[in-house]
Design an enzyme around this catalytic site. Structure first.
Site, PDB file in Angstrom:
ATOM      1  N   GLY A  19       1.787  -0.995  -1.774  1.00 16.36           N
ATOM      2  CA  GLY A  19       1.709   0.256  -2.511  1.00 16.36           C
ATOM      3  C   GLY A  19       2.419   1.373  -1.790  1.00 16.36           C
ATOM      4  O   GLY A  19       2.105   1.653  -0.623  1.00 16.36           O
ATOM      5  N   ASN A  22       1.154   7.772  -3.480  1.00 18.20           N
ATOM      6  CA  ASN A  22       0.748   8.906  -2.662  1.00 18.20           C
ATOM      7  C   ASN A  22      -0.084   8.470  -1.454  1.00 18.20           C
ATOM      8  O   ASN A  22       0.221   8.809  -0.305  1.00 18.20           O
ATOM      9  CB  ASN A  22      -0.049   9.870  -3.536  1.00 18.20           C
ATOM     10  N   GLY A  24      -0.866   5.226  -0.341  1.00 19.77           N
ATOM     11  CA  GLY A  24      -0.257   4.182   0.474  1.00 19.77           C
ATOM     12  C   GLY A  24       0.791   4.749   1.415  1.00 19.77           C
ATOM     13  O   GLY A  24       0.865   4.363   2.597  1.00 19.77           O
ATOM     14  N   ARG A  43       7.083  -1.703  -5.589  1.00 17.38           N
ATOM     15  CA  ARG A  43       7.542  -2.531  -6.700  1.00 17.38           C
ATOM     16  C   ARG A  43       8.853  -2.024  -7.301  1.00 17.38           C
ATOM     17  O   ARG A  43       9.495  -2.714  -8.088  1.00 17.38           O
ATOM     18  CB  ARG A  43       6.473  -2.620  -7.791  1.00 17.38           C
ATOM     19  N   PHE A  97      -4.233  -3.419 -11.228  1.00 17.39           N
ATOM     20  CA  PHE A  97      -3.182  -4.381 -10.887  1.00 17.39           C
ATOM     21  C   PHE A  97      -3.586  -5.300  -9.736  1.00 17.39           C
ATOM     22  O   PHE A  97      -2.812  -6.168  -9.330  1.00 17.39           O
ATOM     23  CB  PHE A  97      -1.889  -3.649 -10.508  1.00 17.39           C
ATOM     24  N   GLY A 153     -13.207   8.219   1.331  1.00 18.46           N
ATOM     25  CA  GLY A 153     -13.696   9.492   1.845  1.00 18.46           C
ATOM     26  C   GLY A 153     -12.807  10.631   1.397  1.00 18.46           C
ATOM     27  O   GLY A 153     -11.786  10.426   0.736  1.00 18.46           O
ATOM     28  N   LYS A 208     -16.827   8.973  -8.325  1.00 14.88           N
ATOM     29  CA  LYS A 208     -16.523  10.397  -8.098  1.00 14.88           C
ATOM     30  C   LYS A 208     -15.342  10.847  -8.946  1.00 14.88           C
ATOM     31  O   LYS A 208     -15.236  12.032  -9.309  1.00 14.88           O
ATOM     32  CB  LYS A 208     -16.294  10.664  -6.608  1.00 14.88           C
ATOM     33  N   VAL A 296      -1.073   7.754 -11.048  1.00  9.29           N
ATOM     34  CA  VAL A 296      -2.226   7.129 -11.678  1.00  9.29           C
ATOM     35  C   VAL A 296      -3.488   7.946 -11.414  1.00  9.29           C
ATOM     36  O   VAL A 296      -3.775   8.314 -10.280  1.00  9.29           O
ATOM     37  CB  VAL A 296      -2.406   5.688 -11.151  1.00  9.29           C
ATOM     38  N   GLU A 298      -7.125   7.172 -11.535  1.00  8.41           N
ATOM     39  CA  GLU A 298      -8.023   6.018 -11.647  1.00  8.41           C
ATOM     40  C   GLU A 298      -9.287   6.331 -12.460  1.00  8.41           C
ATOM     41  O   GLU A 298      -9.902   5.438 -13.036  1.00  8.41           O
ATOM     42  CB  GLU A 298      -8.440   5.538 -10.254  1.00  8.41           C
TER      43      GLU A 298
END
Length: 381
Positions: A19, A22, A24, A43, A97, A153, A208, A296, A298
Site C-alpha cells: 500500500g 496516505n 502506507g 498497484r 481488498f 491509534g 470510530k 478511501v 473506510e
C-alpha cells in the site's frame, strides 16, 4: 505446536509494505527514517516509477521527500523470493481488498520462516462483516492469524512524517509478536503501547470512522461544540457497547485506539471520514463525494458491516444506525439529527448482556477457545 515469526534483527530490518496510500507512505517514511530497508508496493505503475526517480509520492504526501532507504515495487505483487527475504510484511491496503490480496500471497508464506505480520487497515469487510483477523484466518489459516499484529491509534500521516509526537496501540494474541512490532516502530517521537486484545483494537479502528462521519455531518449542518462533544461521548459509549457484545474488552475503548483515535477523527478536517460527513451535512450527494474525495474513506463501507453486526447482536446504537440511514437509505442529515434528539431518555452507561458472541466464534476458529467454553471467557484475551 506453537509458531512465531522469524527472529527480528536488532537494527536495519527489511520491511515490505503493501500500500502506497496516505498511511502506507507515512509508515514507509517513518521506518525508512529509522534506517530500516523498506520496499513499498503500489498497484499503480506510475507511482512506482515516479517514486523511485524522485523519492516523492505523486499522489499522497506530495510535499514530503522520502528517505533513500525506500524502494517502490509493483504493480505486480512481490514474488515469494522477496516475501521470504524480508523480516516484516506490513499491510496498509483498504480492508475491502485484503482478502483477495492474501489469497494470492498465501502460497508464498512459509510458516517456518514467517515474517512479522502487521496490519494497519481499519474496517469491516462488506458482505461477510468480517474483521481482518477473520479474513486472515480464512485465507492463511488460524496459525498465521494468531501471529498477526495490529497497529491503531490517533496518527494522522502528515504529522508522522513531520516527526510530531505520536502514540499508538499495538496488539496481538501472541504478546511476543506485539513486542516485536512495537520495537520496530518505537522512536523518541513515536511511542508504542502493547496489548493482547486485537479484536478490540480492530473494532475501535473500524467503528470510530462511523462516528467521524457523524461528527462531520454535525459540523456541516452548522452545529457547534456541544453537539460535537455529544457525538464523541455517545459514540464512545456505542463503540464500547458494540465491542463488549462482540467479545472485546471494554477497557480497550478507553485507550489510544479507542477514545484517542475517535477524538482525533471526529475533530479534524484532515480525517477523510469527517470530510465525507461534513460534505453530506452541506447537502452533497454521497456518490459525488466518493468520486471526488481522492482517497478511501473506510467508514462508508464499514457502516454497512456495523449495521449487520448490530442486527446480529440485537443491540442499540442509534448514532451508527442514523449514519447508515443517511448514507444508504436517503435520509436527510438534519432529519436524522432531529430524530436522534427526540429519542426518549435512557440510561447513559450500560453494557450489553450478550458479551462474547462473534468474538468467541472467532477464538474457536483460531483454536484459542473451545466451542463448549462460556462466551464470557473471551473477556480475558
Amino acid at each position: 505446536m506453537s509458531f512465531s515469526s522469524k527472529p527480528q534483527p536488532e537494527a536495519n530490518s527489511k520491511v515490505l509494505i503493501f500500500g502506497a496510500g496516505n498511511f502506507g507512505s507515512c509508515l514507509a517514511s517513518h521506518l525508512g527514517d529509522s534506517q530500516h530497508d523498506v520496499y513499498m508496493w503500489a498497484r499503480e505503475e506510475y507511482i512506482v516509477k515516479y517514486f523511485n526517480l524522485n523519492h516523492r509520492n505523486p499522489t499522497y504526501l506530495t510535499d514530503h521527500e522520502f528517505p533513500s532507504t525506500i524502494t517502490a515495487v509493483g504493480p505486480a505483487l512481490p514474488d515469494a523470493g522477496l516475501i521470504n527475504e524480508v523480516d516484516v510484511l506490513l499491510f496498509a491496503i483498504p480492508t475491502q481488498f485484503l482478502r483477495s490480496t492474501l489469497e494470492i500471497l498465501r502460497p508464498s508464506l512459509n510458516i517456518n520462516n514467517l515474517p512479522l505480520l502487521i496490519f494497519v487497515n481499519k474496517g469491516i469487510e462488506v458482505g461477510t462483516h468480517a474483521l481482518t483477523l477473520e479474513i486472515i484466518a480464512d485465507t492463511c489459516g488460524p496459525d498465521i492469524a494468531k501471529l498477526a499484529t495490529f497497529i491503531s491509534g490517533p496518527s494522522f500521516a502528515k504529522e508522522i512524517v513531520e516527526r510530531l509526537p505520536t502514540s499508538v496501540s499495538v496488539a496481538s494474541f501472541t504478546e511476543a509478536e506485539a513486542d516485536k512490532a512495537a520495537n520496530l516502530f518505537h522512536q523518541p517521537h513515536f511511542r508504542c503501547y502493547t496489548g493482547t486484545d486485537p479484536i478490540g483494537i480492530e473494532l475501535s479502528g473500524a467503528l470510530k470512522n462511523v462516528y467521524a462521519i457523524a461528527s462531520g455531518m454535525s459540523d456541516g449542518l452548522g452545529y457547534k461544540n456541544n453537539t460535537r462533544a455529544m457525538i464523541i461521548t455517545r459514540g464512545l459509549s456505542e463503540m464500547t457497547v458494540i465491542g463488549s457484545a462482540y467479545g472485546a474488552s471494554p477497557l480497550t475503548f478507553l485507550g489510544l485506539a479507542g477514545v484517542g483515535d475517535l477524538f482525533l477523527t471526529c475533530s479534524s478536517s484532515n480525517s477523510r471520514n469527517y470530510t465525507v460527513g461534513y460534505r453530506l451535512g452541506q447537502g452533497e450527494k454521497l456518490d459525488v463525494i466518493m468520486s471526488t474525495l481522492g482517497s478511501v474513506a473506510e467508514g462508508v463501507p464499514t457502516t454497512k458491516g456495523v449495521k449487520k453486526i448490530l442486527e446480529e447482536l440485537d443491540i442499540r446504537a442509534p448514532i451508527a444506525n442514523a449514519v447508515h440511514d443517511v448514507l444508504f437509505n436517503g435520509k436527510d442529515a438534519k432529519t436524522a439529527v432531529r430524530e436522534l434528539m427526540e429519542l426518549p431518555p435512557s440510561r447513559e452507561l450500560e453494557l450489553a448482556p450478550t458479551a462474547g458472541g462473534p468474538g468467541h466464534q472467532l477464538l474457536v476458529k483460531l483454536g484459542l477457545a473451545g466451542a463448549e467454553d462460556a462466551p464470557e471467557a473471551v473477556a480475558r484475551f
